[in-house]
Motif scaffolding. Structure first.
Motif, PDB file in Angstrom:
ATOM      1  N   ALA A  98      20.600  49.474  31.839  1.00  0.00           N
ATOM      2  CA  ALA A  98      21.631  48.909  30.775  1.00  0.00           C
ATOM      3  C   ALA A  98      20.621  48.191  29.828  1.00  0.00           C
ATOM      4  O   ALA A  98      21.189  47.493  28.854  1.00  0.00           O
ATOM      5  CB  ALA A  98      22.450  47.839  31.494  1.00  0.00           C
ATOM      6  N   LEU A  99      19.388  47.809  30.206  1.00  0.00           N
ATOM      7  CA  LEU A  99      18.527  47.277  29.140  1.00  0.00           C
ATOM      8  C   LEU A  99      17.883  48.165  28.438  1.00  0.00           C
ATOM      9  O   LEU A  99      16.971  47.575  27.445  1.00  0.00           O
ATOM     10  CB  LEU A  99      17.630  46.271  29.939  1.00  0.00           C
ATOM     11  CG  LEU A  99      18.162  45.255  30.670  1.00  0.00           C
ATOM     12  CD1 LEU A  99      17.079  44.733  31.677  1.00  0.00           C
ATOM     13  CD2 LEU A  99      18.914  44.229  30.089  1.00  0.00           C
ATOM     14  N   LEU A 100      18.210  49.310  28.307  1.00  0.00           N
ATOM     15  CA  LEU A 100      17.458  50.344  27.484  1.00  0.00           C
ATOM     16  C   LEU A 100      17.259  50.148  26.176  1.00  0.00           C
ATOM     17  O   LEU A 100      16.536  50.421  25.419  1.00  0.00           O
ATOM     18  CB  LEU A 100      18.056  51.963  27.957  1.00  0.00           C
ATOM     19  CG  LEU A 100      17.493  53.117  27.125  1.00  0.00           C
ATOM     20  CD1 LEU A 100      15.943  53.121  27.806  1.00  0.00           C
ATOM     21  CD2 LEU A 100      17.999  54.475  27.691  1.00  0.00           C
ATOM     22  N   GLY A 101      18.281  49.553  25.398  1.00  0.00           N
ATOM     23  CA  GLY A 101      18.347  49.245  24.115  1.00  0.00           C
ATOM     24  C   GLY A 101      17.530  48.212  23.882  1.00  0.00           C
ATOM     25  O   GLY A 101      17.036  47.854  22.328  1.00  0.00           O
ATOM     26  N   GLN A 102      17.189  47.213  24.669  1.00  0.00           N
ATOM     27  CA  GLN A 102      16.155  46.080  24.539  1.00  0.00           C
ATOM     28  C   GLN A 102      14.811  46.546  24.760  1.00  0.00           C
ATOM     29  O   GLN A 102      13.745  45.976  24.366  1.00  0.00           O
ATOM     30  CB  GLN A 102      16.433  44.948  25.346  1.00  0.00           C
ATOM     31  CG  GLN A 102      17.829  44.383  24.899  1.00  0.00           C
ATOM     32  CD  GLN A 102      18.478  43.506  25.844  1.00  0.00           C
ATOM     33  OE1 GLN A 102      17.840  42.353  25.828  1.00  0.00           O
ATOM     34  NE2 GLN A 102      19.765  43.670  26.526  1.00  0.00           N
ATOM     35  N   VAL A 103      14.512  47.283  25.861  1.00  0.00           N
ATOM     36  CA  VAL A 103      13.167  47.840  26.068  1.00  0.00           C
ATOM     37  C   VAL A 103      13.209  49.449  26.531  1.00  0.00           C
ATOM     38  O   VAL A 103      13.625  49.926  27.238  1.00  0.00           O
ATOM     39  CB  VAL A 103      12.941  47.234  27.686  1.00  0.00           C
ATOM     40  CG1 VAL A 103      11.444  47.766  28.225  1.00  0.00           C
ATOM     41  CG2 VAL A 103      13.073  45.808  27.633  1.00  0.00           C
ATOM     42  N   LYS A 104      12.823  50.020  25.243  1.00  0.00           N
ATOM     43  CA  LYS A 104      12.808  51.392  25.286  1.00  0.00           C
ATOM     44  C   LYS A 104      12.175  52.189  26.336  1.00  0.00           C
ATOM     45  O   LYS A 104      12.503  53.293  26.681  1.00  0.00           O
ATOM     46  CB  LYS A 104      12.372  52.090  23.925  1.00  0.00           C
ATOM     47  CG  LYS A 104      11.102  51.687  23.473  1.00  0.00           C
ATOM     48  CD  LYS A 104      10.789  51.964  22.056  1.00  0.00           C
ATOM     49  CE  LYS A 104       9.159  51.920  22.083  1.00  0.00           C
ATOM     50  NZ  LYS A 104       8.998  52.214  20.480  1.00  0.00           N
TER      51      LYS A 104
END
Length: 342
Positions: A98-104
């Motif tokens: 879910a944090l992919l947008g913040q930590v690619k």
């Protein structure tokens, strides 16, 4: 050395260690915290979370009380991760996608056939690759305590046995919400779509989705054998679980509390990985006993997947970052070299 002198030396060492622990416990402040996750209580991650809570209670002399809350009772994974970042929830284990947008860089976790063994994956997540991710996650409010074992992902469905690659065509499969994963499955003919974890069981039960892909122990503890009849041992992706504490909570701790927490986290990580490995075989047999039919791709089909997927995911690897992917592959090569008999 005489026996009585040996005994005195051992006793002095024990008392010194106990004294050090006592000093640390005195430095700990009374605290309460919540450890939320979306897994079953009896999943190895749920058991490890309880061990971690118990160890922190002991280490702090009963001052830190951590309540473990399972089965997404605190909300779905994205909500819990957001609460972690905001300091509303203290601990979490589960998917970090879910944090992919913040930590690619987190997107690399879903690259198919990247790892051959769990040991390789552990070496990579415990080494420079994990350190890179940990630094990036700290920048968005999450302090990583460890990377836990979820296992290699396999495919299940309720429509038909999957003996060969062509059998996947037309099946509607739920995948994780990673564009890389979606494009990889579409490349091999499956109709892949994301769906929140909390909605998956009902979607399979009502046949809104034909199937899904997840690790064996997770499927067993979530009773997927009740709504899925066929499993294909594809082992297409290794799936880790992040074990983390809110950075706001972490920053509020004293140096001694941080040391105690780091030690307890290391112990919980070793326990969680060992327990997952021990339970995988029993979980697979348990699902077979419940009527699930298990098949396996031939080496030719696996090679066909390896051939079809790279062009489809190449743009995603470019977004993740060539330098980071080079580091990942370098660390995997080191792990494989270390594992070879000398």
């Amino acid at each position: 050395m005489p026996l009585n002198r040996l005994l005195r030396t051992a006793l002095i060492g024990t008392l010194t260690a106990l004294a050090a622990l006592s000093v640390q416990a005195q430095d700990a402040k009374p605290r309460t915290a919540r450890f939320g996750h979306g897994l079953a209580d009896n999943h190895p991650a749920g058991l490890a979370a309880k061990q971690f809570a118990t160890d922190m209670d002991k280490a702090t002399g009963g001052k830190m009380k951590i309540t473990v809350i399972a089965n997404q009772a605190l909300g779905p994974d994205p909500q819990m991760l957001g609460a972690l970042q905001g300091g509303v929830q203290e601990f979490y284990t589960g998917s970090a996608l879910a944090l992919l947008g913040q930590v690619k860089e987190l997107g690399f976790q879903d690259v198919p056939f990247l790892f051959n063994t769990e040991a390789e994956a552990h070496a990579v997540f415990d080494g420079p690759v994990g350190q890179h991710l940990n630094t990036k996650l700290a920048g968005v409010g999450i302090h990583v305590l460890g990377w836990w074992e979820n296992g290699f992902r396999h495919i299940t469905n309720s429509r038909r046995p999957v003996h060969k690659l062509d059998d996947l065509k037309g099946l509607k499969l739920r995948t994780q919400p990673n564009p890389l994963t979606l494009d990889a499955f579409k490349a091999i003919g499956a109709n892949a779509s994301p769906l929140p974890w909390s909605e998956l069981f009902v979607a399979l039960e009502t046949k809104a989705f034909d199937g899904q892909e997840n690790p064996i122990v997770l499927m067993y503890t979530q009773r997927f054998y009740e709504v899925q009849k066929y499993m294909t041992l594809s082992g297409h992706v290794y799936s880790p679980l992040i074990f983390a504490v809110s950075k706001k909570y972490w920053d509020s701790l004293s140096a001694d509390e941080k040391q105690m927490m780091t030690s307890a986290a290391k112990s919980a990580t070793a326990y969680q990985r060992k327990t997952t490995a021990a339970e995988a075989g029993a979980a697979l047999q348990g699902m077979k006993d419940k009527g699930m039919q298990v098949t396996q791709f031939s080496e030719a089909d696996l090679q066909a997947i390896r051939d079809k997927v790279p062009p489809a995911i190449a743009p995603h690897l470019e977004k993740i970052g060539p330098e980071f992917m080079a580091l990942v592959r370098s660390e995997i090569a080191k792990a494989r070299g270390a594992a070879k008999p000398q």
